[in-house]
Design a protein around this motif. Sequence first.
Motif, PDB file in Angstrom:
ATOM      1  N   PHE A 168     -10.902  -5.931  -1.487  1.00 60.28           N
ATOM      2  CA  PHE A 168     -10.891  -4.986  -0.362  1.00 60.28           C
ATOM      3  C   PHE A 168      -9.745  -3.988  -0.515  1.00 60.28           C
ATOM      4  N   ILE A 169      -8.549  -4.495  -0.778  1.00 57.49           N
ATOM      5  CA  ILE A 169      -7.371  -3.648  -0.913  1.00 57.49           C
ATOM      6  C   ILE A 169      -7.519  -2.688  -2.087  1.00 57.49           C
ATOM      7  N   SER A 170      -8.029  -3.183  -3.195  1.00 56.34           N
ATOM      8  CA  SER A 170      -8.212  -2.332  -4.377  1.00 56.34           C
ATOM      9  C   SER A 170      -9.182  -1.197  -4.095  1.00 56.34           C
ATOM     10  N   LYS A 171     -10.242  -1.489  -3.354  1.00 59.35           N
ATOM     11  CA  LYS A 171     -11.228  -0.445  -3.019  1.00 59.35           C
ATOM     12  C   LYS A 171     -10.592   0.643  -2.171  1.00 59.35           C
ATOM     13  N   LEU A 172      -9.828   0.253  -1.162  1.00 58.39           N
ATOM     14  CA  LEU A 172      -9.173   1.242  -0.306  1.00 58.39           C
ATOM     15  C   LEU A 172      -8.149   2.057  -1.088  1.00 58.39           C
ATOM     16  N   ASN A 173      -7.400   1.404  -1.950  1.00 55.58           N
ATOM     17  CA  ASN A 173      -6.386   2.119  -2.726  1.00 55.58           C
ATOM     18  C   ASN A 173      -7.011   3.090  -3.723  1.00 55.58           C
ATOM     19  N   ARG A 174      -8.174   2.747  -4.245  1.00 60.08           N
ATOM     20  CA  ARG A 174      -8.866   3.681  -5.153  1.00 60.08           C
ATOM     21  C   ARG A 174      -9.366   4.898  -4.386  1.00 60.08           C
ATOM     22  N   MET A 175      -9.764   4.704  -3.144  1.00 66.47           N
ATOM     23  CA  MET A 175     -10.246   5.813  -2.329  1.00 66.47           C
ATOM     24  C   MET A 175      -9.108   6.752  -1.926  1.00 66.47           C
ATOM     25  N   LYS A 176      -7.933   6.180  -1.676  1.00 63.10           N
ATOM     26  CA  LYS A 176      -6.778   6.978  -1.229  1.00 63.10           C
ATOM     27  C   LYS A 176      -5.535   6.328  -1.803  1.00 63.10           C
ATOM     28  N   ALA A 177      -5.159   6.738  -3.018  1.00 61.98           N
ATOM     29  CA  ALA A 177      -4.109   6.067  -3.779  1.00 61.98           C
ATOM     30  C   ALA A 177      -2.774   6.056  -3.060  1.00 61.98           C
ATOM     31  N   GLU A 178      -2.498   7.094  -2.259  1.00 65.93           N
ATOM     32  CA  GLU A 178      -1.190   7.174  -1.610  1.00 65.93           C
ATOM     33  C   GLU A 178      -0.993   6.108  -0.526  1.00 65.93           C
ATOM     34  N   LEU A 179      -2.064   5.395  -0.171  1.00 66.43           N
ATOM     35  CA  LEU A 179      -1.929   4.310   0.799  1.00 66.43           C
ATOM     36  C   LEU A 179      -1.042   3.185   0.265  1.00 66.43           C
ATOM     37  N   ARG A 180      -1.189   2.823  -1.008  1.00 64.18           N
ATOM     38  CA  ARG A 180      -0.410   1.752  -1.639  1.00 64.18           C
ATOM     39  C   ARG A 180      -0.469   0.474  -0.795  1.00 64.18           C
ATOM     40  N   LEU A 181      -1.672   0.068  -0.446  1.00 65.77           N
ATOM     41  CA  LEU A 181      -1.845  -1.115   0.392  1.00 65.77           C
ATOM     42  C   LEU A 181      -1.605  -2.394  -0.403  1.00 65.77           C
ATOM     43  N   CYS A 182      -1.215  -3.424   0.297  1.00 66.85           N
ATOM     44  CA  CYS A 182      -1.023  -4.741  -0.285  1.00 66.85           C
ATOM     45  C   CYS A 182      -0.997  -5.736   0.866  1.00 66.85           C
ATOM     46  N   LEU A 183      -0.850  -7.013   0.553  1.00 69.58           N
ATOM     47  CA  LEU A 183      -0.568  -8.009   1.565  1.00 69.58           C
ATOM     48  C   LEU A 183       0.944  -8.063   1.780  1.00 69.58           C
ATOM     49  N   PRO A 184       1.392  -8.429   2.960  1.00 66.96           N
ATOM     50  CA  PRO A 184       2.836  -8.606   3.132  1.00 66.96           C
ATOM     51  C   PRO A 184       3.321  -9.814   2.348  1.00 66.96           C
ATOM     52  N   THR A 185       4.570  -9.768   1.908  1.00 71.96           N
ATOM     53  CA  THR A 185       5.169 -10.972   1.356  1.00 71.96           C
ATOM     54  C   THR A 185       5.394 -11.954   2.495  1.00 71.96           C
ATOM     55  N   GLU A 186       5.606 -13.209   2.143  1.00 67.32           N
ATOM     56  CA  GLU A 186       5.857 -14.205   3.182  1.00 67.32           C
ATOM     57  C   GLU A 186       7.116 -13.859   3.971  1.00 67.32           C
ATOM     58  N   ALA A 187       8.141 -13.368   3.283  1.00 68.73           N
ATOM     59  CA  ALA A 187       9.381 -12.997   3.970  1.00 68.73           C
ATOM     60  C   ALA A 187       9.157 -11.817   4.902  1.00 68.73           C
ATOM     61  N   GLN A 188       8.419 -10.809   4.454  1.00 73.01           N
ATOM     62  CA  GLN A 188       8.112  -9.672   5.322  1.00 73.01           C
ATOM     63  C   GLN A 188       7.343 -10.136   6.552  1.00 73.01           C
TER      64      GLN A 188
END
Length: 273
Positions: free
Chosen positions: A115-135
């Motif tokens: 899911f994240i890869s698809k969104l990032n390919r559509m709009k690269a400047e989003l730079r989406l990811c999951l949060p780290t556990e600490a975040q």
Amino acid sequence: MARKHTVFPAEFPESWASDWGEDDFGIFMGFTYKDVRQLFRWIEPGIFLMGASENELERNSDEVQHEVTLTKGFWLADTAVTQALWKAVMGENPSRFKGENYPVENVTWNDTQTFISKLNRMKAELRLCLPTEAQWEYACRAETTTRYAFGNELTKEQANFNASGTVAVANYPANAWGLYDMHGNVWECCQDKYGDYSKHPVVDPLGVNLGFSYGLIDSDRVLRGGSWRSNAKSCRSGTRDYYDPVKREVLDNLGFRLARSHNFPPFRTAKYK
């Protein structure tokens, strides 16, 4: 009065934002895709105690309390990913409990990466990811040190737990930083592999060594926040759980929340003070 900021994002608003502003919770930007809007909150860098003290009621042994420094601010979605957004991107809805504004569930960690890869390919400047556990824990606590963001007790008016299914996101009060459902509703996937905490202060941790190729990964991933199936103990700010990233059994209580990173290498280890 809006929450005061000491460290602002480098650019505001950013090019991907459909709307932006500041309210009582702080700075926000909205992202809209196919008429589905997801709001992101700016989380400032800071230092906090991660885990639970030894005298915290119902503490688990894997919650060793230690100091964590997050050197960079980050954007975090104010809710878990909804079924509406998942369908807009993926074209289908795997969830058991249907509702446009309900959190998507019945997805694996690897599904979240697709899911994240698809969104990032559509709009690269989003730079989406999951949060780290600490975040995730830093944002959940929102400067609190109690068992929950709302204090040392959790009520049915504050979160969806010990329930019969999920409910719409943002159905309960937000924490002090404007984030909804950090306790209950669905367990939320984090970027990290599950492993023991350090007993020493750490800077920008990302779990245990993540030296592997991107793709199907068979190491358990961290889950946070508890779910509709959970008791109050499992919804505590410091509670940790984990799950196989590809296993498809009883996932109707597992979802995820989006984060954004300015410069997120896929996998790295903690740097010690």
